[in-house]
Design an enzyme around this catalytic site. Structure first.
Site, mmCIF file in Angstrom:
data_model
loop_
_atom_site.group_PDB
_atom_site.id
_atom_site.type_symbol
_atom_site.label_atom_id
_atom_site.label_comp_id
_atom_site.label_asym_id
_atom_site.label_seq_id
_atom_site.Cartn_x
_atom_site.Cartn_y
_atom_site.Cartn_z
ATOM 1 N N PHE A 133 80.939 5.000 -24.919
ATOM 2 C CA PHE A 133 81.112 5.189 -23.473
ATOM 3 C C PHE A 133 79.975 4.467 -22.761
ATOM 4 O O PHE A 133 78.808 4.719 -23.046
ATOM 5 C CB PHE A 133 81.107 6.665 -23.072
ATOM 6 N N ASP A 218 72.291 1.210 -25.199
ATOM 7 C CA ASP A 218 72.589 1.979 -23.997
ATOM 8 C C ASP A 218 71.932 3.350 -24.155
ATOM 9 O O ASP A 218 72.442 4.215 -24.857
ATOM 10 C CB ASP A 218 74.108 2.108 -23.809
ATOM 11 N N LYS A 247 70.617 8.345 -15.959
ATOM 12 C CA LYS A 247 70.694 9.820 -15.996
ATOM 13 C C LYS A 247 69.389 10.579 -15.667
ATOM 14 O O LYS A 247 69.191 10.907 -14.521
ATOM 15 C CB LYS A 247 71.311 10.273 -17.319
HETATM 16 C C1 LIG Z 1 76.738 8.491 -18.366
HETATM 17 C C2 LIG Z 1 76.671 7.244 -19.132
HETATM 18 C C3 LIG Z 1 76.892 5.987 -18.518
HETATM 19 C C4 LIG Z 1 77.344 5.858 -17.095
HETATM 20 O O1 LIG Z 1 76.406 6.342 -16.181
HETATM 21 P P1 LIG Z 1 76.857 6.604 -14.647
HETATM 22 O O2 LIG Z 1 75.545 6.932 -13.975
HETATM 23 O O3 LIG Z 1 77.834 7.714 -14.644
HETATM 24 O O4 LIG Z 1 77.436 5.344 -14.146
HETATM 25 C C5 LIG Z 1 76.714 4.845 -19.272
HETATM 26 N N1 LIG Z 1 76.348 4.917 -20.573
HETATM 27 C C6 LIG Z 1 76.137 6.091 -21.199
HETATM 28 C C7 LIG Z 1 75.722 6.103 -22.628
HETATM 29 C C8 LIG Z 1 76.308 7.294 -20.507
HETATM 30 O O5 LIG Z 1 76.130 8.460 -21.137
#
Ligand SMILES: *Cc1c(COP(=O)(O)O)cnc(C)c1O
Length: 383
Positions: A133, A218, A247
């Site tokens: 994701f 990520d 986050k």
């Molecule tokens: C939450 C998340 C995203 C997206 O972040 P948003 O602030 O909702 O755009 C991207 N990568 C990972 C691994 C995530 O957990």
């Protein structure tokens, strides 16, 4: 004060209904606890989905935001600010990277990482992993695995090949002459708190080095102490070429960023963000990082995470098929849809969520106490 029913009715009528709401409206929070508009108290093991790492409304973060808001909330990136320079210096030191770029969310961070990888390699395809994701804007969506998220928006703008999570050979076989980068969550979050098999990230690093492919981590969900290290990459000792963060970055305010190694950088006009790295969020981020240092939250995340997982395993529930994760990023595989479980837990005063349909995700503030963990485990034993 507005009631739950008036709030939810108004929302249902006026907000695009993209979220599956839990039937409560939250009003305030302190540490690992939140209260709804009816005054009911909950231990928060969602924490904004791994956002509120320093707890709700930490006094030091609140004060930093209040002080900065009274001084300067926003100026254009046409001008320097001390807050942005200080935060950049801090992040360079925490990540071991060379430079950072600031944006406002996780998707934007992944977007920036993908643009940077395309620009420096001149290639435009990506290898991602099954279960991944990376966010909901079009480019991050292209490297996100779940079909349901992509289906209404096809065709995807970026060509992505998905390899098995944990299988470095499959990653190697997925890399072609057009591959700019491999993008990996060092622990998959939305995919179900999947911890890669031993050696996987090191092998992927090796494959990338051998093929001249960039490696992007990520760390949007795994960053800022969530897994018991500042960044999850430290568990493996692997340094990516580019990493994303968001986050928990600014103690609850919206912020994202990337960090990249020496030689990988945007230069004049190649990327920009109106709000990215504004003084208010930077002040919040600096305060939040300082709280993590002053209160040893990285160590705490590791210790409390171990304790939490052990207590969960010791519960002996035969529907808890596997308890996994690192630090306070915890997943419990139940092998069946767990939405009802989440509802029942909420009624008993515990907020948690269900990810990847069958996995209970526990990602409380890193400040959660042992007593609060015991209460959570007690509730989970009774649900
Ligand atoms: C939450 C998340 C995203 C997206 O972040 P948003 O602030 O909702 O755009 C991207 N990568 C990972 C691994 C995530 O957990």
């Amino acid at each position: 004060m507005a009631s739950y029913s008036s709030i939810s009715a108004k929302d249902s009528e006026c907000v695009m209904q993209t979220y599956t709401h839990q039937p409560i409206a939250l009003e305030r929070g302190e540490g690992a606890v939140v209260w709804d508009v009816d005054g009911k108290e909950y231990i928060d093991c969602v924490a904004g989905i791994a956002v509120n790492n320093v707890g709700h409304c930490h006094p030091a973060v609140v004060k930093a935001i209040q002080d900065q808001a009274a001084k300067l909330i926003h100026v254009s990136n046409l001008y320097y600010t001390e807050m942005q320079a200080n935060l950049a210096e801090k992040l360079v030191s925490l990540t071991g990277m060379d430079r950072v770029f600031f944006c406002n969310s996780g998707a934007e961070a992944v977007e920036a990482a993908m643009k940077l990888a395309r620009m420096v390699t001149g290639k435009h395809e990506f290898v991602a992993l099954k279960g991944s994701f990376h966010g909901r804007t079009m480019n991050p969506l292209s490297v996100t695995y779940k079909e349901a998220y992509k289906e209404p928006f096809k065709p995807m703008p970026v060509k992505a090949t998905f390899a098995d999570f944990g299988d470095a050979e499959d990653v190697a076989n997925s890399i072609g002459p057009g591959t700019a980068a491999v993008i990996v969550e060092p622990i998959q979050g939305e995919g179900g708190i999947n911890v890669p098999s031993e050696g996987f990230l090191q092998e992927v690093r090796k494959v990338c080095d051998e093929t001249g492919t960039l490696l992007i981590f990520d760390e949007v969900q795994t960053g800022f102490g969530r897994t018991g290290k500042w960044f999850c990459k430290e568990h493996s000792g692997v340094q990516p070429d580019i990493m994303t963060m968001a986050k928990a970055m600014a103690g609850g305010l919206p912020m994202g960023g990337i960090a990249a190694r020496e030689g990988l950088t945007f230069t004049k006009s190649q990327h920009a963000s109106t709000f990215g790295g504004g003084p208010l969020v930077c002040a919040a981020a600096l305060a939040s990082i300082k709280v993590m240092e002053d209160e040893n939250l990285i160590e705490r995340s590791r210790e409390m995470g171990e304790y939490f997982r052990k207590q969960l395993s010791d519960l002996g529930r035969d529907d808890f098929l596997e308890v996994r994760g690192k630090g306070l990023m915890i997943g419990v595989e139940t092998g069946r849809p767990c939405a009802d479980f989440v509802n029942a837990a909420r009624e008993m005063g515990l907020l948690l969520n269900c990810t990847s349909d069958t996995v209970l995700r526990l990602a409380p503030p890193l400040t959660i106490s042992k007593e609060q963990i015991d209460t959570v485990v007690d509730i989970l034993g009774k649900v």
